[in-house]
Each structure stands twice: as structure tokens, then as C-alpha cells.
Enzyme design. Structure first.
Site, PDB file in Angstrom:
ATOM      1  N   ALA A  66      42.503  55.465  79.479  1.00  0.00           N
ATOM      2  CA  ALA A  66      42.379  54.037  79.183  1.00  0.00           C
ATOM      3  C   ALA A  66      41.981  53.347  80.482  1.00  0.00           C
ATOM      4  O   ALA A  66      42.251  53.861  81.574  1.00  0.00           O
ATOM      5  CB  ALA A  66      43.702  53.496  78.673  1.00  0.00           C
ATOM      6  N   GLY A 111      44.214  58.488  77.829  1.00  0.00           N
ATOM      7  CA  GLY A 111      43.729  58.042  76.523  1.00  0.00           C
ATOM      8  C   GLY A 111      42.481  58.776  76.074  1.00  0.00           C
ATOM      9  O   GLY A 111      42.210  58.881  74.872  1.00  0.00           O
TER      10      GLY A 111
HETATM   11  N1  CO8 Z   1      40.384  53.267  84.395  1.00  0.00           N
HETATM   12  C1  CO8 Z   1      39.550  52.463  85.119  1.00  0.00           C
HETATM   13  N2  CO8 Z   1      38.672  52.935  86.023  1.00  0.00           N
HETATM   14  C2  CO8 Z   1      38.623  54.244  86.234  1.00  0.00           C
HETATM   15  C3  CO8 Z   1      39.449  55.148  85.525  1.00  0.00           C
HETATM   16  C4  CO8 Z   1      40.365  54.598  84.564  1.00  0.00           C
HETATM   17  N3  CO8 Z   1      41.155  55.361  83.803  1.00  0.00           N
HETATM   18  N4  CO8 Z   1      39.192  56.402  85.944  1.00  0.00           N
HETATM   19  C5  CO8 Z   1      38.224  56.298  86.886  1.00  0.00           C
HETATM   20  N5  CO8 Z   1      37.873  55.009  87.055  1.00  0.00           N
HETATM   21  C6  CO8 Z   1      36.882  54.449  87.972  1.00  0.00           C
HETATM   22  C7  CO8 Z   1      37.373  54.474  89.402  1.00  0.00           C
HETATM   23  O1  CO8 Z   1      38.232  53.385  89.669  1.00  0.00           O
HETATM   24  C8  CO8 Z   1      36.068  54.408  90.151  1.00  0.00           C
HETATM   25  O2  CO8 Z   1      35.608  53.080  90.136  1.00  0.00           O
HETATM   26  P1  CO8 Z   1      34.924  52.440  91.471  1.00  0.00           P
HETATM   27  O3  CO8 Z   1      33.695  53.284  91.699  1.00  0.00           O
HETATM   28  O4  CO8 Z   1      34.614  51.047  91.053  1.00  0.00           O
HETATM   29  O5  CO8 Z   1      35.918  52.564  92.559  1.00  0.00           O
HETATM   30  C9  CO8 Z   1      35.126  55.228  89.283  1.00  0.00           C
HETATM   31  O6  CO8 Z   1      35.725  55.283  87.983  1.00  0.00           O
HETATM   32  C10 CO8 Z   1      34.937  56.645  89.790  1.00  0.00           C
HETATM   33  O7  CO8 Z   1      36.222  57.209  89.933  1.00  0.00           O
HETATM   34  P2  CO8 Z   1      36.703  57.928  91.295  1.00  0.00           P
HETATM   35  O8  CO8 Z   1      35.991  57.356  92.470  1.00  0.00           O
HETATM   36  O9  CO8 Z   1      38.201  57.891  91.313  1.00  0.00           O
HETATM   37  O10 CO8 Z   1      36.167  59.395  91.031  1.00  0.00           O
HETATM   38  P3  CO8 Z   1      36.800  60.770  91.542  1.00  0.00           P
HETATM   39  O11 CO8 Z   1      35.809  61.821  91.180  1.00  0.00           O
HETATM   40  O12 CO8 Z   1      37.265  60.671  92.937  1.00  0.00           O
HETATM   41  O13 CO8 Z   1      38.116  60.975  90.622  1.00  0.00           O
HETATM   42  C11 CO8 Z   1      39.390  60.962  88.560  1.00  0.00           C
HETATM   43  C12 CO8 Z   1      38.010  61.121  89.219  1.00  0.00           C
HETATM   44  C13 CO8 Z   1      40.286  62.152  88.939  1.00  0.00           C
HETATM   45  C14 CO8 Z   1      39.148  60.950  87.048  1.00  0.00           C
HETATM   46  C15 CO8 Z   1      40.044  59.635  89.034  1.00  0.00           C
HETATM   47  O14 CO8 Z   1      39.121  58.581  88.831  1.00  0.00           O
HETATM   48  C16 CO8 Z   1      41.304  59.283  88.310  1.00  0.00           C
HETATM   49  O15 CO8 Z   1      42.350  59.821  88.611  1.00  0.00           O
HETATM   50  N6  CO8 Z   1      41.229  58.360  87.322  1.00  0.00           N
HETATM   51  C17 CO8 Z   1      42.378  57.880  86.630  1.00  0.00           C
HETATM   52  C18 CO8 Z   1      42.855  58.872  85.605  1.00  0.00           C
HETATM   53  C19 CO8 Z   1      44.065  58.365  84.874  1.00  0.00           C
HETATM   54  O16 CO8 Z   1      45.101  58.075  85.432  1.00  0.00           O
HETATM   55  N7  CO8 Z   1      43.951  58.253  83.534  1.00  0.00           N
HETATM   56  C20 CO8 Z   1      45.006  57.805  82.686  1.00  0.00           C
HETATM   57  C21 CO8 Z   1      44.955  56.333  82.502  1.00  0.00           C
HETATM   58  S1  CO8 Z   1      46.357  55.712  81.624  1.00  0.00           S
HETATM   59  C22 CO8 Z   1      46.008  56.039  80.019  1.00  0.00           C
HETATM   60  O17 CO8 Z   1      45.010  56.623  79.690  1.00  0.00           O
HETATM   61  C23 CO8 Z   1      46.998  55.577  79.032  1.00  0.00           C
HETATM   62  C24 CO8 Z   1      46.498  55.717  77.601  1.00  0.00           C
HETATM   63  C25 CO8 Z   1      47.411  55.012  76.642  1.00  0.00           C
HETATM   64  C26 CO8 Z   1      47.272  53.525  76.753  1.00  0.00           C
HETATM   65  C27 CO8 Z   1      48.172  52.910  75.729  1.00  0.00           C
HETATM   66  C28 CO8 Z   1      47.959  51.415  75.578  1.00  0.00           C
HETATM   67  C29 CO8 Z   1      48.495  50.596  76.726  1.00  0.00           C
END
Ligand code: CO8
Length: 258
Positions: A66, A111
Site C-alpha cells: 500500500a 498490500g
Molecule cells: N509506498 C509508497 N512509496 C513506495 C513504496 C510504498 N509501499 N515502496 C516504494 N516506494 C517508493 C519509494 O519511496 C521510492 O520513492 P522515491 O524515489 O520518491 O524516493 C521509490 O518507490 C523507489 O523505492 P526505493 O528507492 O526504496 O527502491 P529500493 O530498490 O531501494 O527498495 C523496496 C525497494 C525494498 C520495495 C523499498 O522501496 C521498500 O521497502 N518499500 C516499502 C515496502 C513496504 O513496507 N510495503 C508495505 C507497505 S504497508 C502495506 O502494504 C499495508 C497493506 C494494508 C493496508 C491496509 C489499509 C490501511
């Protein structure tokens, strides 16, 4: 509804939905969820489809969860409502009468992995990585992940992944039963298409009946065995089984779709 975050392409009866926010790793924001909800209700004529493939834009991510940037505005009610809407949309995917395949082409997190688990079949490229990292944010999965992960992986493996927030690679996901095929990146969409084409050669009513009765196993408000008997009876009296049985006896291929 105008699609701003999804690409929808329908070719030879197969719909491909691409979550198209590659700069944000295809994270599911409110707009994505609304559009997915829309395409799985009025947005596609399911009666004309053989199947649906869901994938992510770009080469790095299927869906990285998400959209975390939307979380800061949420309180208890906002969190509940967002979760409940996600459940409603993913239930639509799970109960879709035509097969839905997640073609996972990179990170499948939070998500995003919950969306993949709502699909009927998951296949992935060899660079895919899976996880439920919500615990790292002080959260729990909110789009069905605590339930569906147990369904696919069993309680022990699900508990470990959910509690540690660790990721697993494609090989482990295959071993755990989270995906059924691992391919190269190039082969991912052709394999998904081949699977749908194979299923499309069967009777569409039987396919829909199998999806319904398998899902009934996980619905504790219904008795799946009773559902199976009812569907079996209907199938036996229906036109598809007449064609299937006649084709077998006449030593020819059945033609289920006229
Ligand atoms: N949300 C928003 N932005 C994101 C997300 C995300 N989940 N994942 C990545 N991005 C963005 C980064 O912020 C970054 O943006 P910017 O270039 O503007 O800084 C861009 O995508 C590229 O990401 P990275 O630079 O971090 O890329 P890496 O290759 O270094 O890392 C990862 C990739 C490992 C995927 C890393 O981005 C990461 O850890 N992302 C978050 C993953 C995460 O925690 N996901 C779970 C989110 S919570 C959830 O899903 C709950 C679901 C249920 C919700 C229920 C209702 C409330």
C-alpha cells in the site's frame, strides 16, 4: 471511470491489468484501489473474458505494498475504512468467475502481496521477492494477508513471515506453495497467457463452479461439501457436460465455447 493508475488491455479474450505507478514501485494508493474495484465490477464484461492477468509496470516491482505516504492522514476509523474497502475489492478478485492470474515481476510486498494472494493462481519471475513487511511499520496486513497467507503457507511459515517481516525469494515462494511457477522475466507473461488459454479450453461454467467451490472451503459461513454436491448436480444437468461427455465418447475434442 477513467483509468489513471492502471493499464487495461484486452486481447483475444484475455484482459491484462497493469498497475502503472513504476516510480512508486506500483504502490497501491486509494486511486489504484478504486480503479481495481471498478475494473472488477463494471469496468470489464466478464462474460466476454477467458481470464485476467494482473502485473506491475516496470522491471523492479509487481507491487511494493500500500502507498505508505497516504498513511499519515489516517486515524482508527480511516484505517478501518481503508482496510474494509481493500477487503471488498480483493474479495471481488477472489470470487471472479474467470481465472485471475498474478504475474509477479519483482517485489510483491504488503498490500501488493495481499492482492496477489486474492488471485486464483500466482506465477513469478526469478527476480521476485515476497513479504509482508507491515510489522516494520508497526502495522499488520490490512487487505486479507493474515488470513490468506495462512491458507497458502500454513500457520507456522505464515507466522514467521508475518512476525519477522522478512522477504523470501522466488525459489522459496515456490517451495512454500505461494506461487506455482517460476519463470524468466521474458517468459512470465507468455506462461500466464498459456495458462489462461489452457483453462479457456475447458467449460466456462465448470471453471466458474470450481472457483466458487474451492473458495467455499475457506468460507466458514458455508459448507463446501454441500456446495460441491449442488454444483456437481447442476453441471451434470447442464449443456457443458453433455458436450464434454459426448466428445469423450465420440473420441473428439470438446467444444465448450460456441
Ligand atoms: N509506498 C509508497 N512509496 C513506495 C513504496 C510504498 N509501499 N515502496 C516504494 N516506494 C517508493 C519509494 O519511496 C521510492 O520513492 P522515491 O524515489 O520518491 O524516493 C521509490 O518507490 C523507489 O523505492 P526505493 O528507492 O526504496 O527502491 P529500493 O530498490 O531501494 O527498495 C523496496 C525497494 C525494498 C520495495 C523499498 O522501496 C521498500 O521497502 N518499500 C516499502 C515496502 C513496504 O513496507 N510495503 C508495505 C507497505 S504497508 C502495506 O502494504 C499495508 C497493506 C494494508 C493496508 C491496509 C489499509 C490501511
Amino acid at each position: 471511470m477513467e483509468l489513471k493508475t492502471l493499464l487495461l488491455e484486452i486481447k483475444e479474450g484475455i484482459a491484462t491489468i497493469t498497475i502503472n505507478r513504476p516510480k512508486a514501485m506500483n504502490a497501491i494508493n486509494d486511486r489504484v484501489m478504486e480503479e481495481v474495484g471498478y475494473v472488477f465490477s463494471e469496468g470489464m464484461d466478464l462474460s466476454q473474458l477467458k481470464g485476467i492477468i494482473i502485473t506491475g509496470a516496470g522491471e523492479k516491482a509487481f507491487i511494493a505494498g500500500a502507498d505508505i505516504t497516504e498513511f499519515t492522514a489516517l486515524d482508527v476509523k480511516g484505517g478501518y475504512d481503508k482496510s474494509a474497502f481493500g477487503h471488498k475489492v480483493f474479495d471481488r478478485i477472489e470470487n471472479c468467475p474467470v481465472p485471475v492470474i498474478a504475474a509477479i515481476n519483482g517485489y510483491s510486498l504488503g498490500g501488493g502481496n495481499e492482492l496477489a494472494m486474492a488471485c486464483h493462481i500466482r506465477i513469478c519471475s526469478d527476480n521476485a521477492r515476497f513479504g509482508q513487511p507491515e510489522v516494520n511499520l508497526g502495522l499488520i496486513p490490512g487487505f486479507g494477508g493474515t488470513q490468506r497467507m495462512v491458507q497458502y503457507l500454513g500457520k507456522g511459515r505464515a507466522m514467521e513471515l508475518l512476525l519477522t517481516g522478512d522477504m523470501i525469494d522466488a525459489v522459496k515462494a515456490l517451495e512454500y506453495g505461494l506461487v506455482t511457477h517460476v519463470t524468466s522475466s521474458e517468459e512470465l507473461m507468455p506462461v500466464a497467457t498459456k495458462l489462461i488459454s489452457k483453462i479457456a479450453s475447458k467449460g466456462p461454467k465448470a471453471v466458474a463452479g470450481i472457483i466458487k467451490t474451492v473458495n467455499a472451503y475457506f468460507d466458514n459461513t458455508t459448507n463446501g461439501f454441500v456446495k460441491e454436491m449442488n454444483f456437481f448436480g447442476e453441471a451434470m444437468g447442464g449443456d457443458e457436460s453433455k458436450e464434454g461427455v459426448a466428445a469423450f465418447l465420440e473420441k473428439r475434442k470438446p467444444e465448450f465455447r460456441k
